[in-house]
Write a protein that holds these residues in place. Structure first.
Motif, mmCIF file in Angstrom:
data_model
loop_
_atom_site.group_PDB
_atom_site.id
_atom_site.type_symbol
_atom_site.label_atom_id
_atom_site.label_comp_id
_atom_site.label_asym_id
_atom_site.label_seq_id
_atom_site.Cartn_x
_atom_site.Cartn_y
_atom_site.Cartn_z
ATOM 1 N N ARG A 54 0.845 -1.198 0.000
ATOM 2 C CA ARG A 54 0.000 0.000 0.000
ATOM 3 C C ARG A 54 0.874 1.238 0.000
ATOM 4 N NH1 ARG A 54 -3.957 -1.083 4.999
ATOM 5 N NH2 ARG A 54 -4.510 1.084 4.553
ATOM 6 N N SER A 56 0.522 5.886 -0.519
ATOM 7 C CA SER A 56 -0.314 7.079 -0.533
ATOM 8 C C SER A 56 -0.839 7.345 -1.944
ATOM 9 C CB SER A 56 0.515 8.275 -0.061
ATOM 10 O OG SER A 56 -0.153 9.478 -0.335
ATOM 11 N N ASP A 104 -11.500 -1.825 -5.862
ATOM 12 C CA ASP A 104 -12.121 -1.942 -4.534
ATOM 13 C C ASP A 104 -12.492 -3.394 -4.248
ATOM 14 O OD1 ASP A 104 -11.845 0.769 -4.172
ATOM 15 O OD2 ASP A 104 -13.933 1.242 -4.683
ATOM 16 N N ARG A 107 -9.346 -5.367 -3.508
ATOM 17 C CA ARG A 107 -8.810 -4.962 -2.200
ATOM 18 C C ARG A 107 -9.591 -5.619 -1.071
ATOM 19 N NH1 ARG A 107 -9.178 0.856 -1.953
ATOM 20 N NH2 ARG A 107 -11.163 0.519 -0.949
ATOM 21 N N ASP A 120 -2.890 8.302 5.230
ATOM 22 C CA ASP A 120 -3.658 7.430 4.356
ATOM 23 C C ASP A 120 -2.739 6.649 3.433
ATOM 24 O OD1 ASP A 120 -6.094 8.235 5.404
ATOM 25 O OD2 ASP A 120 -6.292 9.893 3.990
ATOM 26 N N ARG A 121 -2.968 5.373 3.339
ATOM 27 C CA ARG A 121 -2.251 4.482 2.423
ATOM 28 C C ARG A 121 -3.326 3.704 1.663
ATOM 29 N NH1 ARG A 121 1.400 7.433 3.312
ATOM 30 N NH2 ARG A 121 3.213 7.052 4.567
ATOM 31 N N ASP A 122 -4.126 4.450 0.889
ATOM 32 C CA ASP A 122 -5.312 3.877 0.261
ATOM 33 C C ASP A 122 -5.087 3.340 -1.143
ATOM 34 O OD1 ASP A 122 -6.847 4.368 2.511
ATOM 35 O OD2 ASP A 122 -7.407 6.371 1.839
ATOM 36 N N TRP A 124 -3.642 0.439 -3.062
ATOM 37 C CA TRP A 124 -3.172 -0.931 -2.887
ATOM 38 C C TRP A 124 -2.691 -1.459 -4.235
ATOM 39 C CZ3 TRP A 124 -4.832 -4.656 1.220
ATOM 40 C CH2 TRP A 124 -5.349 -4.018 2.344
#
Length: 140
Positions: A54, A56, A104, A107, A120-122, A124
């Motif tokens: 993951r 940013s 999504d 994930r 935030d480390r959104d 992936w």
């Protein structure tokens, strides 16, 4: 003449390489950031013959690995090592293949990756290994 007191270097097969990195932890992603080669440390988890990590959404790694092609991948490499300088021993594993940002849905089904840094480390990513190689340096 080579001394018998020198550490021995051995090539590792694919199965041993994947076994060594299986616990997850910290590795390095190598990629082209548009200005040349770049290497960034990431926390990772192993899923079969892939590594997940993951980052940013606003970070250089995310921007460099994004592709406009649906289902497309960006060539990248991933390296993990464990070195003991006191005994001059350790191992190094390199995976090369295609990286893509997880949807999504992907994930939600992925193994868990817990990044160490705050924020935030959104974004992936999955790097699927097409080539796996490694070496081990063992004390005499």
């Amino acid at each position: 003449m080579e001394s018998s007191m020198q550490p021995a270097l051995e090539e590792l097969d694919r199965a041993e390489c994947l076994r060594l990195i299986a616990p997850g932890g910290v590795g390095r992603v190598a990629f082209d950031d548009g200005e040349g080669p770049a290497v960034v440390p990431v926390n990772y988890a192993v899923d079969g013959e892939s590594v997940l990590f993951r980052t940013s959404v606003s970070g250089r790694l995310n921007r460099s690995l994004l592709t406009a092609v649906t289902g497309g991948q960006v060539r990248a490499a991933f390296e993990v090592d464990s070195i003991d300088t006191a005994t001059r021993s350790g191992w190094s594993v390199l995976l090369r293949g295609g990286a893509h940002r997880l949807s999504d849905e992907e994930r939600d089904k992925a193994v868990r990756v817990d990044p160490w840094p705050g924020g935030d480390r959104d974004a992936w990513f999955r790097l699927t290994a097409s080539d796996v190689s490694g070496r081990r340096l063992s004390p005499p």
